[in-house]
Write a protein that holds these residues in place. Structure first.
Motif, PDB file in Angstrom:
ATOM      1  N   GLY A  32      75.050  21.826 -43.186  1.00 29.26           N
ATOM      2  CA  GLY A  32      74.590  20.450 -43.147  1.00 29.26           C
ATOM      3  C   GLY A  32      73.892  20.108 -44.444  1.00 29.26           C
ATOM      4  N   VAL A  34      70.699  17.980 -45.943  1.00 23.07           N
ATOM      5  CA  VAL A  34      69.441  17.389 -45.489  1.00 23.07           C
ATOM      6  C   VAL A  34      68.708  16.847 -46.697  1.00 23.07           C
ATOM      7  CG1 VAL A  34      67.301  17.780 -44.255  1.00 23.07           C
ATOM      8  CG2 VAL A  34      69.338  19.091 -43.647  1.00 23.07           C
TER       9      VAL A  34
ATOM     10  N   GLN B 204      71.954  25.416 -45.232  1.00 24.42           N
ATOM     11  CA  GLN B 204      71.758  23.983 -45.417  1.00 24.42           C
ATOM     12  C   GLN B 204      71.771  23.666 -46.907  1.00 24.42           C
ATOM     13  OE1 GLN B 204      71.481  21.823 -42.983  1.00 24.42           O
ATOM     14  NE2 GLN B 204      71.082  23.137 -41.207  1.00 24.42           N
ATOM     15  N   ARG B 205      72.255  22.485 -47.200  1.00 18.12           N
ATOM     16  CA  ARG B 205      72.126  21.977 -48.564  1.00 18.12           C
ATOM     17  C   ARG B 205      70.968  20.978 -48.564  1.00 18.12           C
ATOM     18  NH1 ARG B 205      77.276  20.910 -51.857  1.00 18.12           N
ATOM     19  NH2 ARG B 205      76.934  23.148 -51.994  1.00 18.12           N
ATOM     20  N   VAL B 206      69.915  21.316 -49.260  1.00 18.47           N
ATOM     21  CA  VAL B 206      68.712  20.492 -49.282  1.00 18.47           C
ATOM     22  C   VAL B 206      68.754  19.634 -50.543  1.00 18.47           C
ATOM     23  CG1 VAL B 206      66.220  20.514 -49.262  1.00 18.47           C
ATOM     24  CG2 VAL B 206      67.469  22.282 -48.039  1.00 18.47           C
ATOM     25  N   VAL B 215      69.801  22.192 -53.472  1.00 18.90           N
ATOM     26  CA  VAL B 215      69.757  23.652 -53.442  1.00 18.90           C
ATOM     27  C   VAL B 215      70.239  24.093 -52.059  1.00 18.90           C
ATOM     28  CG1 VAL B 215      67.319  23.667 -52.722  1.00 18.90           C
ATOM     29  CG2 VAL B 215      68.334  25.701 -53.733  1.00 18.90           C
ATOM     30  N   ASP B 216      71.098  25.109 -52.042  1.00 18.00           N
ATOM     31  CA  ASP B 216      71.591  25.660 -50.772  1.00 18.00           C
ATOM     32  C   ASP B 216      70.647  26.759 -50.315  1.00 18.00           C
ATOM     33  OD1 ASP B 216      73.726  23.989 -50.803  1.00 18.00           O
ATOM     34  OD2 ASP B 216      75.114  25.440 -51.687  1.00 18.00           O
TER      35      ASP B 216
END
Lengths: 570, 276
Positions: A32, A34, B204-206, B215-216
């Motif tokens: 996902g 975010v 997650q990709r932030v 950043v992953d």
């Protein structure tokens, strides 16, 4: 120090899958996305964690590492690695596992046992790498050379059904050998010639004891009424064929030019035809002919039934001890001399004489029989899931219904007719399936079906082959309308009129092919042919056959993993 | 004339605070220096009217939370402005990074100020230091500066980028700059609940909403523990920095009750009681 070599080095090409796997991993989407106020805290936390715990750095790549490791192991497995170079010599033992290998010598030793013993001797004496190839109904590599599994494979050899695919077995052996290696084919030589085109030396060893064999290979009813006769063909040098209905001996018939004709003066029951004399392969000296149709329903338990059968019958409320139940009868299995046979495993026989017939020829050779035959559309099986049940193969028998071959040999035959169907089903009561509820369901459905048919037919129970008992005041008429006045026919009193409608005649053949029944040695090796000739891949179960399935499964797994990783978080 | 909360130069002693470059040397308490060996200033209660400057961070990061941090900032600004204007003081509301301000004095200015606060929307990057410099260039007279921000301003901060939580964040440098310009500073550190207790798992990709950087990360218990440790260190550093400099510091989650925070602040109660 010996170097590693591979029996099938081309299988290492599967390692090429590593590239798409790595690419899939690199380009797969995160689970996902975010948005946050600032990524600083996440960046700093990730960096700190990676610095303090090296294993954490690998964590996102754990799935990739495992997939690559699995790919490496699978490719190595398929490539058949072995220690030592090809120069050390190899011996491939090809063992004929066709049913004719069950023929016994005078000491009761089967040809398969003799082949196994001889193969173990050869393996013991050989100093190089030993492999085992099975030549049965299909050919397959049981133990690739150099894997150290040859002895175990030889000890686990079982009959594989009618015929021996020696041609394909030679191909498999040739692919794993080269000049200087040896191939030994252990067989009773009761099979067709086959071609060998390999570079290694091939030797055929005859493990048969030269015993002659005789077999009933065809039997059927001809004629009507009093003209009815049982006719058939016989392989070998059998002198006499005995026919018997119940306990009445109908008489002997001289076998002339491989054919026999027997009189039949009974309207109903099961006519058993048996060859006289000792045979190398007693499996095929018996055949049955059902006389008439819909003549009652019977279930018979042969032998001292096992715990699972008793449990199943108890669930069904069927007694197997003391007084004979209405549908089941306990009988002992006896040999020709009347001595009770010692059976290592018991067999359950549910027999509905007439339209449907279930049974197994229970002799010691059949101790390994398991369920082998069912009709997918058979209503009796509609509640039963047969997944996980060891099943046999089905091989076409020229001009007839499929011959059903169990995992360890042929045990059943089916012949379909317009009005009736005869199906033989053998069960292995002490097998794993007997502990499954589906086993109870099978028995229950069989019994229920038999009872229903008996109610519909209006005929009483009675052991198959025995005369019907007719009560006073009840007329029994043949389909021609003529009254049946045989004093042997007695049935218990029951209000109503019993109708007799002899159905289509049909014969039960023995379970072996003519090829297998004729044990006379005739196998020879034909030299030549292209070594790379297209093989029938459908009947080969060498490890390489698993490769496409493995690849498909593996790619599916990787794709599923990539999709799952890219799934938006719920 | 009202007694200001601002420390002035009257005769009534109010408090000490640490010396920062730019302070009037005449106000150093040399007696205290002899005892403590630290330069501290004597603060006196000012007798002039209060000048309240409300500096609101309306960067994109303030749009986070439920309610958003910006909404909380607006409510705080409105409450403080209302109180000040009703007391007859001067109020100026600045949106950080935007030129100009809404100024008012006395009760009649309440509607105008409230409308200005209500019109604010979140967007753009955070540049606290630059915004404070722009504010100071307006030659505002010293007064009370209320800084409403999430302090999520780490752009170009090598120390922070390298994970050194002891380094001074731009938000804290801005506080120092205001104090050095003789402003009294009260800082409201506003945080979204999702920043305090992130509800993430798996890979997650932030993405940084202001810079677009991504950043992953593989979110698991270990990472969440490390995140919490670093967040607490950051918050603790901000609080202690303000305390050392004599500024007020209030930490609030965006879903915290505003009334309680306002009352506690106006009464000068401990900021820790309000901390999330």
């Amino acid at each position: 120090m010996s170097a590693w070599t591979f029996g099938a080095p081309w299988q290492l090409l599967w390692l090429g899958l590593a590239l798409p796997i790595v690419l899939l991993h690199l380009f797969r989407r995160p689970r996902g996305t975010v948005e946050v106020s600032s990524i600083w805290l996440w960046q700093a936390s990730k960096r700190k964690l990676n610095e303090s715990h090296a294993i954490q750095r690998l964590r996102p790549y754990l799935a990739l590492i495992l997939q690559l490791l699995a790919l490496l192991l699978a490719a190595l497995f398929l490539a058949e690695p072995r220690l030592g170079g090809r120069g050390e010599g190899r011996l491939i033992l090809i063992v004929d596992t066709s049913t004719s290998m069950l023929a016994r010598d005078g000491n009761g030793v089967t040809a398969l046992d003799a082949a196994r013993l001889r193969a173990l001797e050869l393996a013991q004496a050989f100093d190089g790498h030993v492999g085992v190839v099975e030549a049965g109904a299909g050919a397959r590599v049981l133990a690739p050379p150099g894997t150290g599994t040859a002895r175990r494979a030889l000890r686990n050899l079982r009959p594989s059904g009618n015929g021996a695919d020696a041609h394909r077995a030679f191909q498999l052996a040739a692919e794993r050998t080269e000049s200087g290696d040896r191939i030994v084919f252990l067989s009773d030589r009761a099979l067709r010639p086959a071609t060998y085109a390999g570079a290694a030396e091939l030797r055929v060893e005859d493990v048969s004891r030269g015993e002659s064999n005789a077999a009933i290979v065809a039997a059927s009813l001809v004629g009507e009424g009093s003209e009815r006769r049982a006719v058939g063909r016989v392989w070998g040098d059998a002198a006499r064929v005995h026919g018997q209905v119940g306990e009445r001996t109908l008489g002997d018939a001289e076998v002339s030019e491989g054919r026999f004709v027997l009189p039949v003066d009974e309207a109903f029951g099961v006519l058993e035809l048996r060859l006289e004399g000792d045979d190398a392969l007693p499996l095929d000296d018996v055949a049955w002919l059902a006389l008439g149709e819909g003549r009652g329903v019977h279930a018979r338990v042969v032998g001292d039934v096992g715990r699972n059968v008793r449990r199943a019958l108890r669930v069904l409320g069927v007694s197997t001890g003391g007084e004979a139940p209405p549908d089941l009868e306990i009988v002992r299995c006896r040999d020709a001399a009347g001595a009770e046979l010692s059976m290592r495993a018991e067999a359950l026989v549910l027999m509905a004489a007439g339209e449907d017939c279930f049974g197994v020829h229970a002799e010691s050779e059949n101790a390994w029989t398991r369920i082998t035959r069912w009709e997918r559309n058979d209503e009796r099986m509609r509640f039963v899931s047969l997944d996980g049940v060891p099943l046999g193969t089905s091989a076409a028998l020229a001009g007839e219904e499929p011959l059903i071959i169990a995992e360890h040999g042929p045990v059943a035959v089916s012949r379909r007719s317009a009005a009736a169907r005869t199906t033989w089903t053998s069960l292995w009561p002490d097998g794993a399936w007997g502990r499954d509820p589906s086993f109870v369901m099978v028995v229950q459905n069989l019994v229920a079906s038999a009872r229903r048919r008996r109610r519909a037919g209006g005929f009483p129970a009675g052991p198959p082959g025995r005369p019907l008992a007719v009560a006073d005041g009840v007329d029994v008429r043949a389909p021609s309308g003529a009254a049946v006045e045989s004093p042997a026919i007695r049935v218990p009193f029951e209000v109503g009129v019993f109708r007799v409608e002899p159905g289509e005649r049909f014969a039960l053949r023995h379970v072996l092919s003519e090829e297998e029944s004729d044990l006379r040695p005739r196998f020879e090796v034909l030299r030549g042919g292209a070594q790379g000739e297209n093989a029938r891949e459908d009947d080969v179960q060498a490890p390489s056959q698993a490769a496409p399935w493995f690849a498909a499964f593996f790619l599916l797994t990787v794709a599923a993993d990539a999709l799952w990783a890219g799934r938006k978080r719920a | 004339m009202h007694r200001s909360r601002r420390r002035g130069s009257s005769v009534e002693f109010a408090d000490h605070r640490a010396y920062v470059p730019g302070d009037d040397l005449r106000r150093i308490d040399w007696n205290a220096y002899a005892r403590l060996e630290e330069l501290v200033l004597r603060l006196h209660v000012a007798e002039d009217e209060l000048r309240l400057y409300v500096l609101i961070d309306a960067s994109a990061s303030m749009a986070f939370g439920d309610p958003t941090k910006l909404e909380l900032a607006q409510r705080l600004a409105a409450g403080l402005s209302y109180v000040a204007l009703h007391g007859g003081d001067r109020v100026a509301v600045h949106v950080l990074g935007v030129e100009g301000s809404e100024r008012a004095r006395g009760r009649q200015g309440v509607p105008r100020v409230l409308r200005a606060i209500e019109r604010m929307t979140a967007g753009g990057p955070t540049a606290l230091m630059e915004s404070v410099e722009r504010f100071l260039r307006q030659k505002a007279r010293p007064g009370l500066v209320v800084l409403l921000s999430d302090w999520m301003d780490f752009q170009g901060q090598g120390e922070y980028a390298s994970g050194d939580a002891r380094a001074v964040a731009p938000g804290l440098q801005a506080v120092d700059r205001l104090l050095g310009a003789r402003f009294e500073v009260a800082t409201f550190h506003l945080l979204a609940r999702s920043e305090l207790e992130p509800d993430l798992e798996g890979t997650q990709r932030v993405v940084d909403v202001e810079s677009g950087e991504a950043v992953d990360v593989h979110v698991d218990d270990a990472l969440l523990r490390e995140y919490d440790t670093r967040l607490r260190a950051f918050l603790g550093a901000a609080e202690s920095h303000c305390a050392r400099r004599g500024g007020s510091y209030v930490r609030l989650a965006s879903d915290a009750p505003v009334e309680r925070a306002l009352i506690a602040f106006l009464r000068g109660e401990s900021t820790r009681a309000l901390s999330p």
